[in-house]
Design an enzyme around this catalytic site. Structure first.
Site, PDB file in Angstrom:
ATOM      1  N   TYR A  66       0.843  -1.197   0.000  1.00 31.97           N
ATOM      2  CA  TYR A  66       0.000   0.000   0.000  1.00 31.97           C
ATOM      3  C   TYR A  66       0.877   1.245   0.000  1.00 31.97           C
ATOM      4  O   TYR A  66       1.924   1.262   0.657  1.00 31.97           O
ATOM      5  CB  TYR A  66      -0.904   0.027   1.237  1.00 31.97           C
ATOM      6  N   GLU A  68      -0.634   4.900  -0.360  1.00 28.45           N
ATOM      7  CA  GLU A  68      -1.392   6.131  -0.568  1.00 28.45           C
ATOM      8  C   GLU A  68      -0.510   7.343  -0.291  1.00 28.45           C
ATOM      9  O   GLU A  68       0.324   7.318   0.611  1.00 28.45           O
ATOM     10  CB  GLU A  68      -2.618   6.187   0.357  1.00 28.45           C
ATOM     11  N   ASP A 243      -7.676  14.343 -23.831  1.00 25.51           N
ATOM     12  CA  ASP A 243      -7.581  12.908 -23.539  1.00 25.51           C
ATOM     13  C   ASP A 243      -6.879  12.272 -24.742  1.00 25.51           C
ATOM     14  O   ASP A 243      -7.475  12.100 -25.803  1.00 25.51           O
ATOM     15  CB  ASP A 243      -9.000  12.358 -23.354  1.00 25.51           C
ATOM     16  N   THR A 272      -4.209   6.738 -21.317  1.00 24.57           N
ATOM     17  CA  THR A 272      -3.961   5.397 -20.815  1.00 24.57           C
ATOM     18  C   THR A 272      -2.537   5.055 -21.235  1.00 24.57           C
ATOM     19  O   THR A 272      -1.930   5.763 -22.045  1.00 24.57           O
ATOM     20  CB  THR A 272      -4.937   4.357 -21.412  1.00 24.57           C
ATOM     21  N   LYS A 275      -2.535   1.492 -24.829  1.00 25.07           N
ATOM     22  CA  LYS A 275      -3.031   1.452 -26.213  1.00 25.07           C
ATOM     23  C   LYS A 275      -1.830   1.615 -27.154  1.00 25.07           C
ATOM     24  O   LYS A 275      -0.939   0.770 -27.151  1.00 25.07           O
ATOM     25  CB  LYS A 275      -4.107   2.518 -26.407  1.00 25.07           C
ATOM     26  N   ARG A 281      -1.744  -1.934 -18.542  1.00 23.30           N
ATOM     27  CA  ARG A 281      -3.043  -1.273 -18.440  1.00 23.30           C
ATOM     28  C   ARG A 281      -2.980  -0.257 -17.303  1.00 23.30           C
ATOM     29  O   ARG A 281      -2.657  -0.611 -16.176  1.00 23.30           O
ATOM     30  CB  ARG A 281      -4.133  -2.294 -18.111  1.00 23.30           C
TER      31      ARG A 281
HETATM   32  N1  DSN Z   1     -12.195   1.054 -24.287  1.00 22.04           N
HETATM   33  C1  DSN Z   1     -11.371   2.028 -24.944  1.00 22.04           C
HETATM   34  C2  DSN Z   1     -11.541   1.993 -26.423  1.00 22.04           C
HETATM   35  O1  DSN Z   1     -11.762   0.919 -26.933  1.00 22.04           O
HETATM   36  O2  DSN Z   1     -11.426   3.004 -27.073  1.00 22.04           O
HETATM   37  C3  DSN Z   1     -11.593   3.397 -24.421  1.00 22.04           C
HETATM   38  O3  DSN Z   1     -12.216   3.392 -23.212  1.00 22.04           O
END
Ligand code: DSN
Length: 480
Positions: A66, A68, A243, A272, A275, A281
């Site tokens: 942990y 925090e 974003d 994120t 991707k 993730r």
């Molecule tokens: N789930 C992602 C996507 O496929 O674009 C975004 O949240």
């Protein structure tokens, strides 16, 4: 490389044996997931394949800690190694993106956006509003002050890109918390061209006067001029939040530079890490110095304790993205998307906006007489993994849809190039041309059922296998 492959093989083989000694079905599902991922054409625009180094970093005892708080300021004892990890991940992120500040704790993109939203509100509280209440800091506010602040904060406005134009659920879509915590309005795309119309965004912003403008997308196949979005935000006194979850890899790899790089233009940039950035993730927030103190309060404001093992994997992935090879990879993602789009166009298929200049191709499947749901299922039966997606003003709504979203990051990681993506377009067009809408059990036209002509799915699977065999996933990783 072969040494690393054999190390990876034996490490995973042994890890699976350890897992199997407790729950063999999980070991088997893990093994099968690799078999399945190896055997399909993964075209989901938001997915990728992280390196074994990134994956392995997540499977350690950092998971048990942990932590925090923030680096050097924790609510738990014994966080010196977590501090090392978090500081390194943040340093890599700042260097890679040229950002003044990086917060690497968010567990996902939605969490990163929530941190950003709340930090924008908190920043508001600590700005002129404290003066208004004659207070030096938030602790000086009386209950009555808070009551009035809560009313004012709960009355703030957000302008984001509409979901069917390519925006994301968290950009003010009503069923998401962002559409409930803010009064929201959406900007769309030009009905003729499918492209963002900055004058229309400006006009809407002037009329609506939002506190926050959200730019960025999850299904828009074009680049965005973030300098223009910042100009619009400044004209109406809004905070610009971008974003970049989908295209962070293209920013990191310097495919998007200048006006197309959100980081120098946005007050806050969220992303994120899994991707196009090809990490674990997770999520991340990049911010100007001005917003850093409020971003830092993400945990406990809206986040649970940081996932130290994932922050460690973020540090490894960001270190990978700082290597020169990542720029070549990022450029190939964009080049391959063009090849895929050209492959569709020359075979007569219809694309939203007529093409792409990022990593996404949005195929309008209505010209095949299919819904997105039927096309997605027929392709899946044929070994091609995609996801259905709305097109602008979609007559089939968000469930059945009229589109298929395709992305190139994952297959580019496997080494696919121009010829392979042209072949992928050929296979997809062949499946869709040979698929017809089905009927309901009562014999009415259905938006879900479909019939693929005999032999087409099997023929496509073997053609896909031929392509995939030439570009193995995790070459040398042998779990037999
Ligand atoms: N789930 C992602 C996507 O496929 O674009 C975004 O949240």
């Amino acid at each position: 490389m072969s040494d690393l492959s054999s190390l990876t093989s034996s490490a995973y083989q042994q890890a699976l044996e350890v897992i199997a000694s407790v729950e063999p079905r999980i070991a088997e599902a893990t093994r099968q997931e690799l078999v399945d991922q190896r055997a399909s054409l993964k075209l989901i625009a938001s997915e990728n394949y992280a390196s074994p180094a990134v994956l392995m970093t997540m499977g350690t005892w950092f998971s048990d800690k942990y932590a925090e708080g923030t680096v050097g300021h924790r609510f738990y004892a014994g966080c010196q190694n977590v501090d090392t990890v978090e500081a390194l991940a943040a340093e890599h992120a700042r260097e890679l993106f040229g950002a003044p500040y990086a917060y690497v704790q968010p567990h996902s993109g939605i969490d990163a956006n929530l941190v950003a939203f709340w930090s924008i509100l908190a920043h508001r509280v600590e700005g002129p509003w404290l003066e208004k209440f004659g207070a030096k800091n938030v602790n000086d506010l009386s209950e009555a002050d808070w009551e009035s602040l809560r009313a004012e904060l709960g009355n703030q406005r957000l302008l984001g890109m509409a979901l069917d134009a390519g925006g994301h659920l968290t950009h003010g879509f009503r069923p998401n918390i962002s559409g409930k915590m803010f009064h929201q309005q959406q900007y769309g795309t030009d009905p003729e061209t499918g492209l963002l119309d900055y004058d229309a965004v400006r006009a809407k912003a002037k009329e609506f006067k939002p506190l926050v403008i959200v730019a960025g997308y999850s299904a828009y196949p074009r680049r965005v001029n973030f300098a223009k979005m910042r100009e619009i935000a400044d004209e109406v006194g809004a905070t610009l939040m971008v974003d970049m979850a989908h295209f962070a890899g293209l920013v990191a790899g310097k495919v998007f530079t200048g006006d197309e790089d959100p980081v120098p233009h946005a007050h806050l940039t969220t992303t994120t890490t899994h991707k196009s950035l090809r990490g674990p993730r997770g999520g991340m927030v990049l911010a100007t110095e001005e917003y850093a103190p409020s971003v830092d309060r993400g945990c406990p404001m809206v986040l649970g304790g940081p996932l130290s093992h994932v922050m460690a994997a973020k540090a490894v992935a960001l270190a990978e993205a700082r290597q020169p090879g990542f720029r070549t990879y990022a450029q190939s993602i964009a080049d391959n998307a063009k090849s895929l789009a050209e492959g569709f166009l020359k075979r007569g298929a219809k694309l939203v906006t007529g093409g792409t200049d990022n990593h996404i191709v949005l195929l309008d499947v209505s010209s095949f007489g299919l819904t997105g749901r039927q096309a997605e299922s027929a392709l899946l039966d044929s070994g091609v993994v995609t996801n259905r997606n709305s097109v602008p003003a979609d007559p089939n709504g968000a469930w059945y849809t009229s589109g298929i979203r395709l992305g190139t990051p994952a297959l580019t990681t496997r080494g696919f190039g121009h010829d392979e993506f042209d072949k992928v377009a050929e296979l997809i067009v062949d499946v869709l041309t040979n698929t017809e809408p089905g009927t309901t059990s009562a014999g009415a036209p259905s938006r879900a059922t479909y019939v693929i002509a005999d032999g087409v799915a099997d023929k496509t699977k073997s053609a896909a296998a031929e392509l995939l065999d030439k570009h193995p996933l995790y070459p040398g990783l042998d779990l037999a």
